[in-house]
Design a protein around this motif. Structure first.
Motif, PDB file in Angstrom:
ATOM      1  N   ALA A 224      59.282  34.017  58.479  1.00  0.00           N
ATOM      2  CA  ALA A 224      60.094  34.981  57.719  1.00  0.00           C
ATOM      3  C   ALA A 224      61.479  34.441  57.383  1.00  0.00           C
ATOM      4  CB  ALA A 224      60.214  36.283  58.509  1.00  0.00           C
ATOM      5  N   ASP A 225      62.135  33.840  58.347  1.00  0.00           N
ATOM      6  CA  ASP A 225      63.508  33.377  58.135  1.00  0.00           C
ATOM      7  C   ASP A 225      63.568  32.337  57.020  1.00  0.00           C
ATOM      8  OD1 ASP A 225      66.187  32.838  58.417  1.00  0.00           O
ATOM      9  OD2 ASP A 225      66.130  32.852  60.594  1.00  0.00           O
ATOM     10  N   ALA A 226      62.709  31.313  57.115  1.00  0.00           N
ATOM     11  CA  ALA A 226      62.731  30.251  56.103  1.00  0.00           C
ATOM     12  C   ALA A 226      62.314  30.779  54.732  1.00  0.00           C
ATOM     13  CB  ALA A 226      61.805  29.114  56.543  1.00  0.00           C
ATOM     14  N   TYR A 227      61.331  31.665  54.699  1.00  0.00           N
ATOM     15  CA  TYR A 227      60.832  32.185  53.427  1.00  0.00           C
ATOM     16  C   TYR A 227      61.921  32.989  52.713  1.00  0.00           C
ATOM     17  CZ  TYR A 227      56.842  33.528  50.395  1.00  0.00           C
ATOM     18  OH  TYR A 227      55.966  33.673  49.352  1.00  0.00           O
ATOM     19  N   VAL A 228      62.589  33.864  53.434  1.00  0.00           N
ATOM     20  CA  VAL A 228      63.653  34.670  52.830  1.00  0.00           C
ATOM     21  C   VAL A 228      64.810  33.790  52.383  1.00  0.00           C
ATOM     22  CG1 VAL A 228      65.420  36.410  53.313  1.00  0.00           C
ATOM     23  CG2 VAL A 228      63.068  36.799  54.043  1.00  0.00           C
ATOM     24  N   ALA A 229      65.138  32.783  53.178  1.00  0.00           N
ATOM     25  CA  ALA A 229      66.272  31.922  52.830  1.00  0.00           C
ATOM     26  C   ALA A 229      65.994  31.122  51.560  1.00  0.00           C
ATOM     27  CB  ALA A 229      66.563  30.976  53.996  1.00  0.00           C
ATOM     28  N   GLN A 230      64.741  30.716  51.347  1.00  0.00           N
ATOM     29  CA  GLN A 230      64.425  29.845  50.215  1.00  0.00           C
ATOM     30  C   GLN A 230      63.939  30.607  48.982  1.00  0.00           C
ATOM     31  OE1 GLN A 230      62.110  26.286  51.348  1.00  0.00           O
ATOM     32  NE2 GLN A 230      62.552  26.779  53.478  1.00  0.00           N
ATOM     33  N   GLN A 231      63.121  31.645  49.195  1.00  0.00           N
ATOM     34  CA  GLN A 231      62.536  32.372  48.062  1.00  0.00           C
ATOM     35  C   GLN A 231      62.524  33.873  48.370  1.00  0.00           C
ATOM     36  OE1 GLN A 231      59.170  29.460  48.657  1.00  0.00           O
ATOM     37  NE2 GLN A 231      58.891  29.816  46.467  1.00  0.00           N
ATOM     38  N   PRO A 232      63.688  34.513  48.350  1.00  0.00           N
ATOM     39  CA  PRO A 232      63.780  35.893  48.841  1.00  0.00           C
ATOM     40  C   PRO A 232      62.914  36.895  48.077  1.00  0.00           C
ATOM     41  CG  PRO A 232      65.814  35.216  47.752  1.00  0.00           C
ATOM     42  CD  PRO A 232      64.998  33.986  47.940  1.00  0.00           C
ATOM     43  N   THR A 233      62.887  36.820  46.747  1.00  0.00           N
ATOM     44  CA  THR A 233      62.108  37.810  45.980  1.00  0.00           C
ATOM     45  C   THR A 233      60.619  37.690  46.294  1.00  0.00           C
ATOM     46  OG1 THR A 233      63.749  37.740  44.196  1.00  0.00           O
ATOM     47  CG2 THR A 233      61.574  38.644  43.683  1.00  0.00           C
TER      48      THR A 233
END
Length: 582
Positions: A224-233
Motif C-alpha cells: 500500500a505505501d509504495a503504491y500510493v506514493a508512486q501511483q495514488p489514483t
C-alpha cells in the motif's frame, strides 16, 4: 547491478543481517475486515527475521569498500580470517573473502563453506557468497541454496537470493519458490510483494488481486505505501476494488497514506466516502497522518468525526504527536476533551511514555493532570522512580499523604515496590493503612512478583494478615507458586498454619497442583478439616490428574469419592477438557 546495489549487498552481508533483504516490514491486519485496519502502520516483522533500519544501509560505506577489495589467494585468506579472535574483524574478513571469491568462482566458494565448522562464521561467509553469486547468476545461486538442509540458515539465504530474483522477474521468482519447500510460504509471499512494490507496485497489485481473498488481505497492506506514493489514483481505485469491509479498511488506510504527500486531497476523498463507516475510517486515518506533521490542523478537522472509537483513537494519536514538542499542551488539550475514554486512554499513553523517557519531567506535570487520573499518574511516576532509586520512589509517594485516595496510591504502588525492596514496601503499608485495608495491601504484596522471588519473605507478610479472606487469598497464591519449585518447603509452611479455613484452602491448592501421584494428593486432602473444602480439593485434584495421569485420577476417586453434585461438576469439566496429549 548498480554500484549502489553492490554497496547495499556488501554492507548487509557484512553486518550478518539478511533481514534487510525483505526491507523494513510494514504491519497489516490479517484480513480486510479487521477493525482499525487503517491504523496498522507500525513496524512489525516476520518472526525469526531480524529487523534492519533502512537508514543504516549507507551508514558505513567503508565496509562495502572492504568487500570490493580483491583477494589473491582466497583459501589461505579464509583460514587466516577464521583464526582471528576479534569478532568484528573476523566478520569483515569473511565478508570480503566470500564476496571476492564468489565473483570469480562461486561454486568453489560455495563448496569451501562446508569446511567452516563454526555455524556463525559459516553463515557470515555464505551470506557474502550468495550476495555476490545472486547478483550475477541468481537462478544457480537459488538452486544451491534450495538444496541445503531445511533450517534457519537456508531460509535466510533463500530470502537473500529471492530478493535478487524478484528484482529481475517477480513472476519467475514466484515460480521458483513454488517448486521448493519452505517453512513459511506466506513469509516469502510477503517478501515478493514488498520487493516488487518498490519498482512496480501496479504489477504487484495485479498479482495480489489474482490470489484468493484470504491472501489478498494480508499482502495488500504490504504494497500500500509504495503504491500510493508512486501511483495514488490507480492505487486508490485498486483498493476500492478489493476492499470488502463496511469501512473499506484498505482504501481508508491508503487514503491515510496519501495524506503524507497531499493532505488536502486526502481530506477531500475521506469526506466524500460512500458510507458513514467508510468516511469515519478514512477520516481517522487521514487525521492520524496529518497529526504527525501538524497536530493543530488535525484538531481543526476532528469535529468531522462523530463520537465513537475512531474519534477516541484519533484524539489519542493527536495528543501523542503534540507531546513530542509540548507535553504540557498535549496534556491540557486531551485532559479537557469531553470524550472521557479519550481523556483516560490519552493520559495513560502520555504518562507511560513520559515517565519512561523522563520521569522528572512527568513528575513536574502532576498539577496539570485531571483529578480522575491524578492517582494513576502519581503511581505511574512512582513506579518509574523506584525502578531507578527506591528511596526516590517512596519519597515521591509520601509527598501525597494528604491527597484524597492516598491509600489507593499506596496499594497500587506497594506491589511494585515489594519486588524492589520488600522492607520498604512493608514499612510504607504499615505506616499508611490499618485493619482490613492494610490486610488487603499485604495480600496484594504477596501475590505480586515479590511473592515469587522470595516466598520466605512473603510468608512473613502472610503472618501479619489478620483478615481471614485476605489471608486465605495470600496463602493459596503462595502455596501454589512456592510449591512449583519447592514442594516440601511449601507443604511445611502450609501445615504450620493454624487449623481452620485458611489452612484448608492452602492444602487444597497444594493438592490441586499434584500432577503425578494420587497418594501425595490424598495425604494433603486427609489433613483438610472442612468436608466442603475437602470435596472441593478432590474435585480440583481429580480434574488436574485426569489431564496428566488418568489412572491416578481414578485411584483418587476410588479412595475419596465425590458427592453427587461435585461428581456432576467433574464430568462437565472433563467433557470440556481438551484431549490429552500422548
Amino acid at each position: 547491478m548498480t554500484p549502489r546495489t553492490v554497496l547495499i549487498v556488501a554492507v548487509a552481508a557484512l553486518a550478518g543481517i539478511t533481514g534487510y533483504w525483505i526491507g523494513a516490514r510494514r504491519s497489516q491486519p490479517s484480513t480486510d475486515e479487521a477493525p482499525g485496519a487503517t491504523d496498522a502502520i507500525s513496524g512489525a516483522q516476520t518472526p525469526g527475521v531480524p529487523s534492519f533500519p533502512p537508514a543504516a544501509i549507507d551508514a558505513d560505506a567503508r565496509f562495502a569498500a572492504l568487500a570490493l577489495e580483491p583477494v589473491d589467494d582466497p583459501q589461505p585468506a579464509l583460514k587466516k580470517a577464521l583464526s582471528l579472535n576479534n569478532e568484528s574483524a573476523r566478520r569483515q574478513q569473511l565478508t570480503r573473502i566470500g564476496w571476492a571469491w564468489a565473483r570469480t568462482s562461486p561454486e568453489e566458494a560455495w563448496k569451501q563453506a562446508a569446511t567452516v565448522g563454526d555455524p556463525a562464521a559459516r553463515f557470515q561467509f555464505l551470506s557474502a557468497v550468495v550476495a555476490a553469486w545472486a547478483s550475477e547468476e541468481p537462478e544457480r545461486a537459488f538452486a544451491s541454496v534450495a538444496a541445503l538442509p531445511a533450517d534457519w540458515q537456508r531460509e535466510q539465504l533463500l530470502r537473500q537470493v529471492t530478493t535478487e530474483l524478484v528484482r529481475r522477474d517477480p513472476r519467475h521468482a514466484l515460480d521458483l519458490l513454488g517448486s521448493i519447500e519452505v517453512s513459511d510460504p506466506n513469509a516469502f509471499q510477503v517478501l515478493v510483494a514488498d520487493e516488487w512494490s518498490r519498482f512496480d507496485p501496479a504489477g504487484a497489485a495485479q498479482w495480489i488481486e489474482s490470489l484468493e481473498r484470504r491472501r489478498q488481505a494480508r499482502l495488500a497492506y504490504e504494497i500500500a505505501d509504495a503504491y500510493v506514493a508512486q501511483q495514488p489514483t490507480e492505487a486508490l481505485a485498486w483498493a476500492l476494488r478489493i476492499s470488502r469491509s463496511p469501512g473499506r479498511n484498505l482504501w481508508s488506510h491508503m487514503v491515510g497514506l496519501l495524506a503524507q504527500q497531499n493532505p488536502q486531497e486526502a481530506l477531500r476523498l475521506a469526506r466524500t466516502a460512500e458510507s458513514p463507516a467508510q468516511r469515519n475510517q478514512a477520516m481517522g486515518a487521514v487525521l492520524s497522518t496529518i497529526a504527525a506533521r501538524d497536530p493543530a490542523l488535525a484538531i481543526s478537522y476532528l469535529d468531522d468525526l462523530p463520537a465513537g472509537p475512531q474519534r477516541t483513537h484519533t484524539s489519542v494519536r493527536i495528543a501523542m504527536q503534540m507531546a513530542e514538542t509540548s507535553p504540557e499542551a498535549a496534556i491540557d488539550w486531551i485532559g479537557n476533551l469531553d470524550d472521557r475514554q479519550a481523556r483516560s486512554q490519552g493520559l495513560v499513553e502520555l504518562g507511560s511514555t513520559l515517565a519512561w523517557e523522563d520521569v522528572d519531567a512527568a513528575a513536574q506535570l502532576i498539577d496539570r493532570i485531571p483529578d480522575e487520573m491524578r492517582s494513576w499518574w502519581i503511581t505511574n511516576v512512582a513506579r518509574s522512580y523506584v525502578a531507578q532509586d527506591v528511596d526516590r520512589g517512596v519519597e515521591w509517594v509520601r509527598r501525597f499523604e494528604s491527597e484524597p485516595g492516598y491509600e489507593l496510591i499506596v496499594q497500587q504502588f506497594a506491589s511494585e515496590l515489594a519486588v524492589r525492596s520488600p522492607d520498604a514496601a512493608l514499612e510504607l503499608v504499615e505506616r499508611t493503612a490499618s485493619g482490613k485495608q492494610r490486610d488487603q495491601m499485604l495480600a496484594d504484596m504477596v501475590t505480586s512478583g515479590a511473592g515469587k522471588q522470595s516466598p520466605e519473605t512473603a510468608a512473613r507478610w502472610v503472618a501479619r494478615i489478620s483478615d481471614d479472606d485476605s489471608r486465605a487469598r495470600a496463602v493459596e497464591y503462595l502455596a501454589s507458586t512456592w510449591g512449583q519449585y519447592d514442594a516440601a518447603g511449601a507443604r511445611r509452611w502450609v501445615m504450620s498454619q493454624p487449623v481452620g479455613t485458611v489452612r484448608d484452602r492452602g492444602l487444597t491448592q497444594l493438592a490441586a497442583n499434584t500432577t503425578s501421584s494420587a497418594e501425595d494428593a490424598l495425604y494433603l486432602i486427609d489433613q483438610i478439616q472442612s468436608h466442603e473444602q475437602r470435596m472441593n480439593a478432590v474435585l480440583q485434584t481429580a480434574a488436574r490428574l485426569n489431564w496428566t495421569n488418568p489412572e491416578e485420577a481414578r485411584v483418587l476417586l476410588r479412595r475419596q469419592p465425590l458427592d453427587p453434585q461435585r461428581q456432576q461438576q467433574l464430568e462437565q469439566m472433563l467433557q470440556q477438557q481438551p484431549s490429552r496429549r500422548r
